[in-house]
Design an enzyme around this catalytic site. Structure first.
Site, PDB file in Angstrom:
ATOM      1  N   LYS A 197       0.839  -1.202   0.000  1.00  0.00           N
ATOM      2  CA  LYS A 197       0.000   0.000   0.000  1.00  0.00           C
ATOM      3  C   LYS A 197       0.873   1.252   0.000  1.00  0.00           C
ATOM      4  O   LYS A 197       0.678   2.171  -0.795  1.00  0.00           O
ATOM      5  CB  LYS A 197      -0.885  -0.021   1.257  1.00  0.00           C
ATOM      6  CG  LYS A 197      -1.843   1.136   1.357  1.00  0.00           C
ATOM      7  CD  LYS A 197      -2.524   1.189   2.706  1.00  0.00           C
ATOM      8  CE  LYS A 197      -3.220  -0.098   3.050  1.00  0.00           C
ATOM      9  NZ  LYS A 197      -4.164   0.044   4.179  1.00  0.00           N
TER      10      LYS A 197
ATOM     11  N   LYS B 279       3.038  -2.032  11.405  1.00  0.00           N
ATOM     12  CA  LYS B 279       1.721  -1.994  12.042  1.00  0.00           C
ATOM     13  C   LYS B 279       1.928  -2.354  13.504  1.00  0.00           C
ATOM     14  O   LYS B 279       2.913  -3.016  13.845  1.00  0.00           O
ATOM     15  CB  LYS B 279       0.793  -3.017  11.383  1.00  0.00           C
ATOM     16  CG  LYS B 279      -0.670  -2.750  11.609  1.00  0.00           C
ATOM     17  CD  LYS B 279      -1.234  -1.723  10.634  1.00  0.00           C
ATOM     18  CE  LYS B 279      -2.640  -1.308  11.004  1.00  0.00           C
ATOM     19  NZ  LYS B 279      -3.258  -0.473   9.969  1.00  0.00           N
TER      20      LYS B 279
ATOM     21  N   GLY C  49      -3.188   6.080  13.385  1.00  0.00           N
ATOM     22  CA  GLY C  49      -4.359   5.437  13.988  1.00  0.00           C
ATOM     23  C   GLY C  49      -4.840   4.251  13.171  1.00  0.00           C
ATOM     24  O   GLY C  49      -4.369   3.991  12.068  1.00  0.00           O
ATOM     25  N   ASP C  50      -5.748   3.504  13.744  1.00  0.00           N
ATOM     26  CA  ASP C  50      -6.459   2.404  13.060  1.00  0.00           C
ATOM     27  C   ASP C  50      -7.674   2.124  13.944  1.00  0.00           C
ATOM     28  O   ASP C  50      -8.072   2.989  14.743  1.00  0.00           O
ATOM     29  CB  ASP C  50      -5.536   1.172  12.916  1.00  0.00           C
ATOM     30  CG  ASP C  50      -6.128   0.100  11.995  1.00  0.00           C
ATOM     31  OD1 ASP C  50      -6.083   0.278  10.775  1.00  0.00           O
ATOM     32  OD2 ASP C  50      -6.652  -0.924  12.492  1.00  0.00           O
TER      33      ASP C  50
ATOM     34  N   SER D 235      -0.967  10.747   5.523  1.00  0.00           N
ATOM     35  CA  SER D 235      -0.007  10.681   6.630  1.00  0.00           C
ATOM     36  C   SER D 235       1.381  11.030   6.099  1.00  0.00           C
ATOM     37  O   SER D 235       2.160  11.729   6.767  1.00  0.00           O
ATOM     38  CB  SER D 235       0.033   9.271   7.231  1.00  0.00           C
ATOM     39  OG  SER D 235      -0.967   9.115   8.197  1.00  0.00           O
TER      40      SER D 235
END
Ligand code: NDP
Length: 449
Positions: A110, A122, A161-162, A381
């Site tokens: 990505k 992550k 964030g997520d 981001s």
């Protein structure tokens, strides 16, 4: 199954989500690897599936009753071939190494697709912010950052964030990092405006998703005007996807949370969406309350034992899963095809199972994988990092223009890569191939490390 894939699965036993993500990418890049013996010789796929570093730590904090709580904390630093590790933090009880490795693996491709210099990472925790007071969330975030701060940095690893991590959590973690390291740097993205955050970052994943889908529709000279859309989730991504749909003249008719979903035949207008935003972001309520407020809506409770979610059985033109992984299974895909859906773009990461993707493609649905269609969040981001490095702020219009350009470039490079390998129009293959080749070439150039 190929020997290579089997060896990755054997090396990571029991990690079903990670296996699923690796298989999905391998199936489409196998042809590229076979055509380029240099990739095979350097064992690039094997190296990409092994995290450069996986950090696991204890998070201890005290709740409002004075009781000590213990959670698990993680950061997966997956690949830094094209830039510092970049990827969100997820706070949800389901968080485990398999889920974080799948997300970090997806993030490599990505981030490469955005065209910005960002590697893949992550992280997160099995902490559940639901039902916790602000004080508890703050103390947890401070405890989490007291360890994470040793492993991240604005040129090393920049989390965002997520699920379960929004503006409030980013604020607490940024404050803790600043205090521990005694420096003000852009070590997290998704910061508040006025203290390093970029305009449009909160909107970026949802807006970017719809910009991507706009490009898909434009391929057949179509637009969103008058289109009925199914959306799942009611968090950050879903909210801004619905907002952009409304702006472009489409009609979102569903929204959900983990307890159930609402169907509003009249459409979720911008005014109704403001209610959802207040309900979910300020009051931290449940989507059920929407149906109590608007009589045009019906609420359906989630049946966890069912093999499908009736949300995807309503008639519509487009579908945007924006909640979580594996929320669209085979039967849902069959229902989407039956219900007339012609376009599905993923806002969430890996929301569609492999079998469901096959059913959608066979049913003539134009399908965009999350690593391409939800890349607007990490793309913005990246823009926040650029603004932080140079100490400037861009206007809302400037950031939005750049976001649109990023999504158009990703869209076009997916189609280009798919065509080059004889899979014209296949966004899934194109996204995997374009992302893989970029990272593979960087790894080759940097030697065996
Ligand atoms: P939020 O926490 O803001 O919202 C998540 C939404 O999904 C909530 O409505 C939540 O309901 C629902 N949900 C979460 N877990 C489940 C579950 N197991 N079953 C059913 N519903 C569930 O997260 P985001 O909107 O930020 O993220 C949504 C998806 O988008 C995730 O897959 C994330 O990885 C992906 N994503 C997010 C980006 C971002 O910038 N935020 C960027 C790219 C991808 P409930 O309130 O009941 O938990």
């Amino acid at each position: 199954m190929s020997k290579l894939l089997k060896s990755v699965i054997d090396r990571n036993p029991g990690e079903s989500e990670f296996h699923q993500a690796v298989e999905e990418v391998y199936e489409t890049v196998e042809a590229v690897i076979k055509k380029n013996p240099k990739y095979q010789k350097a064992k690039l796929f094997e190296r990409m599936t092994e995290p450069e570093r996986l950090i696991s730590f204890r998070v201890t904090w005290v709740d409002d009753k004075g009781e000590v709580q213990v959670n698990k904390g993680y950061r997966v630093q997956m690949n830094s071939a094209i830039g510092p590790y970049k990827g969100g933090l997820r706070f949800h009880p389901s968080v485990n190494p398999s889920i974080l490795k799948f997300l970090a693996f997806e993030q490599i491709f990505k981030n490469a697709l955005t065209g910005l210099p960002m590697g893949g990472g992550k992280g997160g925790s099995d902490f559940n912010p639901k039902g916790k007071s602000d004080g508890e969330v703050m103390r947890f975030c401070q405890a989490f950052m007291s360890e994470l701060s040793k492993h991240i940095g604005h040129r090393l690893d920049v989390p965002a964030g997520d699920i379960g991590v929004g503006g409030r959590e980013i604020g607490y973690m940024f404050g803790a990092y600043k205090k521990i390291q005694n420096e003000f740097t852009g070590v997290l993205t998704g910061k508040g405006q006025g203290w390093g955050g970029s305009l449009i970052r909160p909107e970026a994943t949802g807006y970017g998703l719809i910009y991507f889908a706009q490009n898909m529709l434009a391929e057949s000279n179509d637009s969103f005007k008058g289109k009925t859309c199914l959306v799942s989730g009611s968090g950050n991504v879903a909210q801004f996807a619905m907002k952009k749909l409304c702006i472009l003249g489409a009609k979102p008719v569903t929204a959900s949370d983990s307890s159930g979903y609402i169907y509003d035949a009249d459409g979720i207008s911008q005014e109704k969406l403001e209610y959802i935003m207040e309900l979910k972001n300020e009051k931290r309520g449940r989507i059920k309350e929407y149906a109590d407020k608007y009589s045009s809506a019906e609420y359906f409770e989630t049946d966890k034992s069912s093999d499908h979610n009736p949300l995807w059985a309503h008639e519509a033109d487009c579908a945007f899963p924006c909640a979580t992984q594996n929320e669209i299974r085979s039967k849902d895909a069959e229902n989407l095809v039956k219900g007339g859906v012609k376009l599905l773009a993923e806002g969430a990461n890996m929301p569609t199972t492999s079998d469901a993707i096959e059913i959608l493609l066979d049913g003539g649905v134009s399908y965009a994988p999350g690593k391409a269609s939800n890349a607007g969040g990490v793309g913005t981001s990246g823009l926040e990092m650029v603004q932080n490095y140079s100490g400037i702020y861009w206007t809302r219009e400037e950031v939005d223009t750049k976001l649109r350009a990023i999504m158009k470039d990703i869209h076009d490079s997916c189609l280009h890569a798919a065509k080059e390998y004889g899979m014209e129009g296949n966004y899934q293959a194109g996204a995997n191939i374009a992302g893989f080749v970029k990272v593979a070439d960087a790894m080759l150039a940097q030697g065996i490390i």
